[in-house]
Design an enzyme around this catalytic site. Structure first.
Site, mmCIF file in Angstrom:
data_model
loop_
_atom_site.group_PDB
_atom_site.id
_atom_site.type_symbol
_atom_site.label_atom_id
_atom_site.label_comp_id
_atom_site.label_asym_id
_atom_site.label_seq_id
_atom_site.Cartn_x
_atom_site.Cartn_y
_atom_site.Cartn_z
ATOM 1 N N LYS A 106 7.447 -9.261 -42.714
ATOM 2 C CA LYS A 106 6.606 -10.194 -41.948
ATOM 3 C C LYS A 106 6.655 -11.586 -42.584
ATOM 4 O O LYS A 106 6.880 -12.577 -41.914
ATOM 5 C CB LYS A 106 5.174 -9.652 -41.902
ATOM 6 C CG LYS A 106 4.229 -10.504 -41.101
ATOM 7 C CD LYS A 106 2.866 -9.853 -40.975
ATOM 8 C CE LYS A 106 1.900 -10.849 -40.345
ATOM 9 N NZ LYS A 106 0.544 -10.317 -40.192
ATOM 10 N N LYS A 117 0.158 -8.367 -57.669
ATOM 11 C CA LYS A 117 1.391 -9.139 -57.437
ATOM 12 C C LYS A 117 1.418 -10.356 -58.361
ATOM 13 O O LYS A 117 2.460 -10.711 -58.917
ATOM 14 C CB LYS A 117 1.453 -9.626 -55.978
ATOM 15 C CG LYS A 117 1.668 -8.547 -54.944
ATOM 16 C CD LYS A 117 1.820 -9.178 -53.550
ATOM 17 C CE LYS A 117 1.711 -8.144 -52.447
ATOM 18 N NZ LYS A 117 1.657 -8.712 -51.101
ATOM 19 N N GLU A 132 -5.473 0.750 -46.523
ATOM 20 C CA GLU A 132 -5.340 -0.699 -46.675
ATOM 21 C C GLU A 132 -6.316 -1.406 -45.730
ATOM 22 O O GLU A 132 -6.769 -2.513 -46.001
ATOM 23 C CB GLU A 132 -3.895 -1.151 -46.394
ATOM 24 C CG GLU A 132 -3.601 -2.552 -46.913
ATOM 25 C CD GLU A 132 -2.109 -2.910 -46.903
ATOM 26 O OE1 GLU A 132 -1.476 -2.861 -47.974
ATOM 27 O OE2 GLU A 132 -1.587 -3.230 -45.833
ATOM 28 N N HIS A 161 0.405 26.339 -49.397
ATOM 29 C CA HIS A 161 0.881 26.921 -50.655
ATOM 30 C C HIS A 161 0.754 25.922 -51.791
ATOM 31 O O HIS A 161 1.371 26.091 -52.845
ATOM 32 C CB HIS A 161 2.328 27.386 -50.485
ATOM 33 C CG HIS A 161 2.464 28.419 -49.416
ATOM 34 N ND1 HIS A 161 2.269 29.759 -49.641
ATOM 35 C CD2 HIS A 161 2.692 28.294 -48.085
ATOM 36 C CE1 HIS A 161 2.413 30.425 -48.501
ATOM 37 N NE2 HIS A 161 2.663 29.541 -47.543
ATOM 38 N N GLY A 183 0.716 -6.179 -40.736
ATOM 39 C CA GLY A 183 1.877 -5.433 -41.232
ATOM 40 C C GLY A 183 1.783 -3.944 -40.945
ATOM 41 O O GLY A 183 2.713 -3.325 -40.409
ATOM 42 N N ARG A 184 0.641 -3.350 -41.265
ATOM 43 C CA ARG A 184 0.508 -1.896 -41.095
ATOM 44 C C ARG A 184 0.334 -1.493 -39.634
ATOM 45 O O ARG A 184 0.291 -0.312 -39.309
ATOM 46 C CB ARG A 184 -0.639 -1.369 -41.962
ATOM 47 C CG ARG A 184 -1.965 -2.065 -41.741
ATOM 48 C CD ARG A 184 -2.952 -1.751 -42.848
ATOM 49 N NE ARG A 184 -4.170 -2.533 -42.750
ATOM 50 C CZ ARG A 184 -4.332 -3.752 -43.255
ATOM 51 N NH1 ARG A 184 -3.328 -4.327 -43.896
ATOM 52 N NH2 ARG A 184 -5.478 -4.383 -43.154
ATOM 53 N N GLU A 214 9.876 -7.187 -53.483
ATOM 54 C CA GLU A 214 10.737 -6.004 -53.446
ATOM 55 C C GLU A 214 11.778 -6.125 -52.329
ATOM 56 O O GLU A 214 12.973 -5.875 -52.539
ATOM 57 C CB GLU A 214 9.897 -4.738 -53.187
ATOM 58 C CG GLU A 214 8.921 -4.392 -54.282
ATOM 59 C CD GLU A 214 7.534 -4.990 -54.036
ATOM 60 O OE1 GLU A 214 7.452 -6.093 -53.442
ATOM 61 O OE2 GLU A 214 6.553 -4.379 -54.458
HETATM 62 O O1 F6P Z 1 1.512 -5.586 -50.290
HETATM 63 C C1 F6P Z 1 0.986 -5.196 -49.088
HETATM 64 C C2 F6P Z 1 1.674 -5.829 -47.924
HETATM 65 O O2 F6P Z 1 1.270 -7.137 -47.775
HETATM 66 C C3 F6P Z 1 1.403 -5.010 -46.677
HETATM 67 O O3 F6P Z 1 0.231 -5.328 -46.046
HETATM 68 C C4 F6P Z 1 2.636 -5.260 -45.888
HETATM 69 O O4 F6P Z 1 2.791 -4.272 -44.912
HETATM 70 C C5 F6P Z 1 3.692 -5.198 -46.959
HETATM 71 O O5 F6P Z 1 3.089 -5.807 -48.074
HETATM 72 C C6 F6P Z 1 5.002 -5.834 -46.625
HETATM 73 O O6 F6P Z 1 4.882 -7.176 -46.299
HETATM 74 P P1 F6P Z 1 6.055 -7.967 -45.574
HETATM 75 O O7 F6P Z 1 6.280 -7.326 -44.242
HETATM 76 O O8 F6P Z 1 5.558 -9.380 -45.453
HETATM 77 O O9 F6P Z 1 7.271 -7.880 -46.441
#
Ligand code: F6P
Length: 560
Positions: A214, A517, A361, A392, A274-275, A220
């Site tokens: 987003k 972060k 979240e 199990h 995002g979620r 990462e």
């Molecule tokens: O660290 C959490 C977050 O901000 C989430 O809310 C989001 O889904 C994810 O990181 C990834 O963010 P992006 O789509 O901006 O890479």
């Protein structure tokens, strides 16, 4: 009624429910379940789905009181404000309009006075066209070969939802047919091991990389994107990026800066959390590449069906509303802090991890939407595994240890039925026998008297006793098609929103992920300067200094 700054716990309905807890504590599900009228009133059907919440620790009176709570929490108004595109995500000053992502073409849903549905469909049409080109082989890679494999890079909301849907469809017969000869993989973790696993067995010549972010700033995702860009350019040259890398983002300027052709970028909007973004290009692009747009469109239609149900059905028959209210009841009144999500379907193995993010979240907050500290807990600890695997593993605790409200999700028609001649039942019936049995085991338990009648030796009776009275609900889906997967997703998304609306929190921001972060940035800088200039560790406490020292002294990371 709550004023904008009042807390829901000060309302009459909340206080009434607090008092009602004592009445419920005197009941046992064994007795509640024998009241057929009660049970009948706790069954709900909609669009092929059957919800049974009769195994909740609730009476008809409880449900009335919860509906009063909905009124006092102004739930109707809050749902309308969401659908009307008001900036209900107040800390980020944004609308919350994931419902627009699956709205029919002729719907009108406005954000800041503008109908967003045409923009949504522009992107969907672009995805359709692009995925058809890739799937038909009319778009080829740098060496002229069709791109049959896709790696989607993304994390959190840019990963978990698409992974859940992909996993759910992987064995759906229609989807299997449409995905022949193709692979879809997901790269999320910055752990280089995840890169190694993802590229293993793939050829850059036949691979398309979709970078999903987003913000297009997530550490990462961006490092993983650079790593796969390197993988492609090392094999095919820098110009290959244009053919082998595309992006999904709200930040198209950064996409271009990264080196991806803006024509190959698929937009979404800041009114999509995002979620809550699986129905945007975040999920729809990779899923269309794998299964074709027509399958994915069915998924959107399933979600849309629940959106309409949620928006227009009276609360006493409204699945997400009732589920949300019951979750509030379990967490805030009965004091159960966790919830188990237990799909009796291997295809739903990634459902609980996705809902973990959607729910935790969204609702793991410490202050009200107006910034007031909350005197009650919000959110629940979500976890889960497909049945019967979970049986199990952690079910021991659920049956005889802590009380954990369970969501049992069952499917009537298996995606992959098997019946072996001579077996008592088909394999799916075997699975579903457990789906039907577990909720009753939890609700009824087993008494010492029953055990005595079975001549169980006295010393084992305490160990073999099941207290019962453990709440669950059962949701039965007719099958696990793309349409039903969409329904399931939307039910849980809206349920989470209902909980947040009642608790009076902002379910659409996530400030709690920021601090870690920031601290990681400080560590990253230190690792860089220690490795390149031998700088001594500075600014960390004793514990972190000791750990970092050990890491730097003993690790064999490649030096820059
Ligand atoms: O660290 C959490 C977050 O901000 C989430 O809310 C989001 O889904 C994810 O990181 C990834 O963010 P992006 O789509 O901006 O890479």
């Amino acid at each position: 009624m709550t004023s904008s700054t009042a807390l829901v716990c000060d309302t009459e309905a909340w206080k009434d429910l607090k008092g009602h807890v004592e009445d419920i504590k005197k009941t046992h599900l064994r007795d509640l379940m024998s009241d057929v009228n009660r049970c009948e009133s706790m069954m709900l059907e909609f669009d092929g789905l059957l919800l049974d919440y009769s195994r909740q620790r609730a009476t008809v009176e409880t449900m009335d009181k919860l509906l009063n709570l909905a009124k006092d929490a102004q739930l109707t108004e809050k749902i309308s404000r969401m659908f009307n595109g008001e900036h209900i995500n107040s800390t980020e000053n944004r609308s919350v309009l994931h419902v627009a992502l699956r709205a029919p073409k002729d719907a009108v849903i406005k954000a800041d006075g503008k109908n967003v549905v045409p923009e949504v469909w522009n992107v969907l049409d672009k995805i359709k066209e692009f995925s058809e080109k890739i799937r038909s082989g009319s778009w080829v890679g740098a060496t002229g070969k069709p791109l049959k494999d896709v790696i989607a890079i993304g994390i959190g909301g840019s990963f978990l939802g698409p992974l859940f849907v992909h996993t759910a469809l992987q064995t759906d017969p229609e989807s299997v047919e449409c995905a022949k000869g193709r692979q879809l993989r997901f790269l999320a973790n910055i752990d280089p091991v995840d890169v190694a696993r993802n590229i293993n067995g793939l050829n850059p010549e036949t691979t398309l990389v979709v970078v999903v972010s987003k913000t297009f700033t997530t550490a990462e995702t961006m490092l993983n994107a650079r790593t796969l860009r390197e993988w492609i350019t090392a094999a095919l040259g820098a110009s290959a990026v244009a053919k082998h890398m595309v992006a999904v983002s709200t930040n198209l300027a950064l996409v271009e800066k990264f080196g991806i052709d803006p024509n190959n970028a698929f937009a979404f909007w800041d009114w999509v959390g995002g979620r809550y973004s699986v129905c945007s290009a975040v999920g729809i692009l990779p899923l269309s590449l794998q299964y074709g747009f027509s399958v994915v469109e069915k998924f959107l239609k399933g979600a849309s069906s629940i959106d309409q149900h949620f928006q227009s059905t009276p609360f006493e028959k409204n699945i997400p509303v009732l589920l949300g209210l019951l979750s509030v009841w379990n967490v805030s009144f009965l004091g159960y802090p966790a919830r188990a999500i237990l799909p009796y379907s291997q295809a739903l193995e990634k459902f609980a991890p996705h809902i973990q993010q959607v729910s935790m979240e969204s609702n793991g907050k410490g202050v009200s939407i107006d910034g007031l500290p909350l005197p009650y807990e919000t959110g629940e600890i979500d976890f889960g595994e497909p049945g019967t695997n979970g049986q199990h593993s952690f079910y021991q605790l659920i049956h005889q240890g802590r009380v954990i409200p369970c969501d049992f999700i069952g499917i009537v028609k298996s995606q992959q039925p098997v019946y072996l001649k001579g077996e008592v039942v088909s394999n799916h019936d075997e699975l579903m026998s457990n789906f039907f049995a577990q909720p009753d085991a939890l609700a009824y338990g087993k008494t010492p008297e029953q055990l005595q009648k079975e001549n169980v030796s006295e010393n084992l009776i305490p160990h073999k006793t099941f207290s019962g009275n453990r709440p669950s609900l059962s949701l039965l889906l007719p099958e696990l098609s793309a349409y039903n997967v969409g329904q399931l997703l939307a039910i849980y998304e809206h349920r989470v929103a209902v909980q947040g609306f009642v608790w009076g929190i902002n379910s659409f921001d996530q400030w709690g992920v920021e601090l870690g972060k920031v601290l990681a940035t400080q560590v990253r800088k230190q690792l860089h300067s220690s490795r390149t200039q031998g700088t001594t560790l500075e600014g960390f406490n004793y514990s972190t200094t000791t750990l970092l020292k050990r890491y730097l002294e003993t690790s064999s990371e490649p030096q820059m």
